[in-house]
Design a protein around this motif. Structure first.
Motif, PDB file in Angstrom:
ATOM      1  N   TRP A 246      -2.327  -4.580   2.266  1.00 23.04           N
ATOM      2  CA  TRP A 246      -2.202  -5.198   0.939  1.00 23.04           C
ATOM      3  C   TRP A 246      -2.759  -6.606   0.900  1.00 23.04           C
ATOM      4  CZ3 TRP A 246       3.626  -3.762   1.279  1.00 23.04           C
ATOM      5  CH2 TRP A 246       3.779  -2.392   1.128  1.00 23.04           C
ATOM      6  N   ASP A 247      -3.203  -7.130   2.023  1.00 25.34           N
ATOM      7  CA  ASP A 247      -3.638  -8.522   2.055  1.00 25.34           C
ATOM      8  C   ASP A 247      -5.138  -8.670   1.831  1.00 25.34           C
ATOM      9  OD1 ASP A 247      -4.191  -7.223   4.389  1.00 25.34           O
ATOM     10  OD2 ASP A 247      -3.836  -8.940   5.698  1.00 25.34           O
ATOM     11  N   VAL A 248      -5.852  -7.583   1.568  1.00 27.23           N
ATOM     12  CA  VAL A 248      -7.287  -7.642   1.287  1.00 27.23           C
ATOM     13  C   VAL A 248      -7.581  -6.763   0.075  1.00 27.23           C
ATOM     14  CG1 VAL A 248      -8.008  -8.134   3.643  1.00 27.23           C
ATOM     15  CG2 VAL A 248      -7.713  -5.764   2.930  1.00 27.23           C
ATOM     16  N   ARG A 249      -8.663  -7.110  -0.623  1.00 27.97           N
ATOM     17  CA  ARG A 249      -9.082  -6.284  -1.754  1.00 27.97           C
ATOM     18  C   ARG A 249      -9.749  -5.011  -1.221  1.00 27.97           C
ATOM     19  NH1 ARG A 249      -9.620  -8.734  -6.726  1.00 27.97           N
ATOM     20  NH2 ARG A 249      -9.921  -6.589  -7.426  1.00 27.97           N
ATOM     21  N   CYS A 250      -9.159  -3.878  -1.488  1.00 24.14           N
ATOM     22  CA  CYS A 250      -9.650  -2.601  -0.959  1.00 24.14           C
ATOM     23  C   CYS A 250     -10.476  -1.818  -1.983  1.00 24.14           C
ATOM     24  CB  CYS A 250      -8.473  -1.743  -0.492  1.00 24.14           C
ATOM     25  SG  CYS A 250      -7.473  -2.486   0.805  1.00 24.14           S
TER      26      CYS A 250
END
Length: 665
Positions: A246-250
């Protein structure tokens, strides 16, 4: 056959000349030669039926005679199609043989062998189609070739068993998976935009898994299978990218993979149909949009299932919220999001086992997260209802709200930037406000009246009146001030000043009196310390303005009582019109206990200090004797003894007696 019928009709014409009979023989002979040449051969045969690459001179001459001189092209072509229908059992026999091989590889679960058999089968079917249609090229008529091709393909698709679709699906899935894997390590695009923006134009050329898919019209005939394979791959990509955290734009990375893999894979299929690059791009634009919608839908379903946990991890999970916001805008399934989050809250949060502090913290995070997803607040209004009702029914909610306002780091910024809390008719809409916006279409009728300006306002609005919050604020601040040492209330002063900005000056007048008592107490203590030297520094309270404080039955030992008497005498000289009433159980004492082999320094409350003094006069006590001497409950005395056990001052013997340890054990 058509040509035989034509010959019969010609034979019925009255003619007795030898020349007419000769022409009839020539026509019959020519027809026989051409039929032999057009006859669909068995490409698997090793006999004379095996196909030839070109016609004989006699056959070529017969073809010219029938087509050019006699004009029988249509009849010959019709006879040829009849022969194709009659001989198609040969193709069906080959199909059955390959289907048997595919079943064997399926039983062995060997995908590689399945792909090889499928490629060989498609190549074989194309060979049948090309071999049987080869003689038609001599007619120099594209319409005849197209008609034959469509006829052959219609017979072929009618002959393929239903199981063929399963093998085709497996074949295409393996092909697309290999293409998608090759783009896994590609750099991610910017974290915004849709699939059309992320896919470079012109697209990368990806050859189809077999060129025969287009030649046999399988791409057109089974387009739904190709689409299902593409959508399944998009779903797999979405799940794989979402699992990265959840800590990066996927979402942007998934879009890039879908564009490089799925889109260009299908574009390569369409190019195999003979369409040009520009025509392919135009034809697939609607498909691009559909793929992007499906990708966002898959991401939306994954992230909404995880939304409760995403809210727990806020703000570390803000990238996942931004992806979800983009997907929510695309798929517009707001009701589904609300239903999933409400169900998760009911299962994991709104039950007696959850601590009120945790429920309140989750509610604050929910407010912040849903504001990212939906700034107008409609989603928050729908989700927050059950949480607010649950908090309202808990008796300790007010205490935790006040503790969050005073000590909670998560609300400090809100207190500093927030304005005065609204109350009464402040919720009425101001249509003259240039920032006014109409209510969203999915807003509930009570949405506007329930809308709060900030988190503090939202928490306070859980209750119908804010007086209960203000009363609890006064109690908490009183407890903090009573715990202050050396009259240093700088932090409490700052807290009260911030809360005045939210609740108003008038609401916190009582707190101002408490702060004044702190200042007056320091001034009085400084005066008394100039008259007598004492280690006692009391906080003198105004009785009417402090919350009710329960009187303790604690009976202090003589040494502590003497300190109080001396201080009270000095106070009466300074303030003869007032008298002190001691709260024996409040306050702290700094003690220095000198033992035979060590010195113990500790900060204790009055009960613990009284126990230490009693141990000085008598080295061994029972809990009941000590409780009777101090006029306290047994439990309070035992807790005090346990406190000194941690310093190695006392020890409980087997008989239930507590003994002073002059020497450390």
């Amino acid at each position: 056959m058509a040509l035989v019928a034509a010959l019969s009709a010609w034979d019925d014409t009255p003619s007795t000349s030898v020349e007419g009979a000769k022409r009839y023989d020539e026509l019959s002979r020519a027809t026989q030669l051409v039929h032999e040449w057009l006859y669909p051969k068995d490409i698997a045969s090793t006999t004379t039926e095996a196909p030839r690459t070109s016609e004989t001179p006699e056959q070529a001459a017969a073809l010219r005679y029938l087509t050019v001189e006699r004009g029988c092209t249509a009849e010959l072509f019709k006879d040829f199609l009849d022969m194709v229908h009659a001989r198609f059992y040969l193709v069906r026999r080959d199909i059955g043989r390959y289907m048997g091989r595919l079943q064997e590889t399926e039983a062995l679960s060997v995908v590689v062998q399945t792909d090889e058999v499928m490629k060989e089968m498609l190549e074989r079917l194309v060979l049948w189609q090309r071999t049987w249609g080869l003689p038609l090229r001599r007619f120099n008529d594209a319409k005849l070739l197209n008609t034959y091709t469509s006829t052959f393909q219609s017979l072929l698709h009618a002959s393929l068993p239903p199981k063929f679709l399963d093998y085709l699906h497996t074949f295409l899935t393996a092909s697309l998976a290999s293409v998608s894997t090759s783009f896994t390590d590609a750099p991610a695009p910017p974290a915004h935009g849709d699939l059309l923006q992320s896919v470079p134009m012109p697209h990368r050329k990806i050859p189809p898994p077999s060129p025969h898919l287009a030649r046999l019209a399988i791409f057109l005939r089974y387009s739904s299978t190709f689409m299902n394979v593409a959508l399944a791959e998009i779903e797999r990509v979405a799940k794989e990218e979402a699992e990265k955290g959840w800590d990066v734009r996927c979402l942007s990375r998934a879009r890039q993979r879908v564009g490089d893999g799925v889109v260009n894979w299908l574009a390569g299929m369409m190019e195999g149909q003979g369409h040009g690059l520009e025509a392919v791009q135009v034809a697939m634009r609607s498909m691009f949009s559909r793929f992007d919608y499906y990708l966002c839908k898959c991401f939306f379903e994954i992230r909404t299932d995880e939304l409760f946990s995403i809210i727990i991890d806020y703000p570390e999970s803000i990238s996942a919220l931004e992806d979800l916001r983009e997907c929510l805008f695309k798929v517009d399934q707001r009701t589904l999001l609300v239903e999933k989050l409400q169900a998760a809250n009911l299962k994991r949060l709104l039950h007696p086992g959850a601590d009120t502090k945790d429920v309140l913290a989750q509610y604050i995070s929910t407010i912040r997260c849903l504001r990212i997803l939906d700034p107008p607040g409609v989603l928050l209004h729908k989700v927050a209802g059950p949480i607010r009702a649950h908090l309202r029914d808990r008796p300790d909610t007010i205490k935790h709200i006040v503790a969050a306002l005073v000590d909670g780091e998560e609300l400090q910024d809100e207190n500093e930037v927030g304005g005065l809390l609204r109350q009464g008719n402040d919720d009425v809409e101001d249509f003259s406000d240039p920032k006014w916006e109409p209510e969203p279409v999915d807003a509930a009728p009570e949405f506007r009246s329930g809308k709060a300006g900030d988190i503090v306002s939202t928490l306070v609005s859980i209750y119908e009146t804010r007086e209960v919050i203000i009363t609890e604020l006064q109690i908490l601040l009183a407890q903090r001030l009573l715990a202050v040492k050396d009259y240093d209330a700088v932090k409490e002063i700052r807290i009260i000043e911030l809360l005045k900005l939210r609740f108003g000056e008038q609401a916190l007048q009582v707190c101002d009196v408490m702060l004044k008592d702190m200042a007056d107490s320091k001034r009085i203590d400084d005066r008394i310390q100039g008259d007598i030297k004492t280690s006692l520094h009391p906080l003198i309270l105004s009785n009417r303005f402090w919350p009710d404080i329960q009187i303790s039955s604690l009976h202090l030992p003589p040494k502590l009582q003497a300190l109080q008497r001396d201080y009270e005498a000095a106070f009466n000289q300074f303030k003869p019109d007032k008298h002190l009433r001691w709260m024996q159980h409040l306050g702290t004492a700094r003690l220095r206990l000198e033992m035979e082999d060590r010195v113990i320094e500790a900060e204790a409350d009055p009960v613990q200090a009284a126990i230490a003094e009693m141990l000085e006069s008598q080295a061994e006590w029972t809990v009941s004797d000590l409780a009777e001497r101090l006029d306290l409950p047994d439990k309070m005395v035992r807790d005090g003894l346990v406190f000194w056990t941690g310093f190695g001052l006392v020890k409980e013997d087997k008989g239930g007696k507590w003994r002073l340890l002059e020497r450390e054990e």
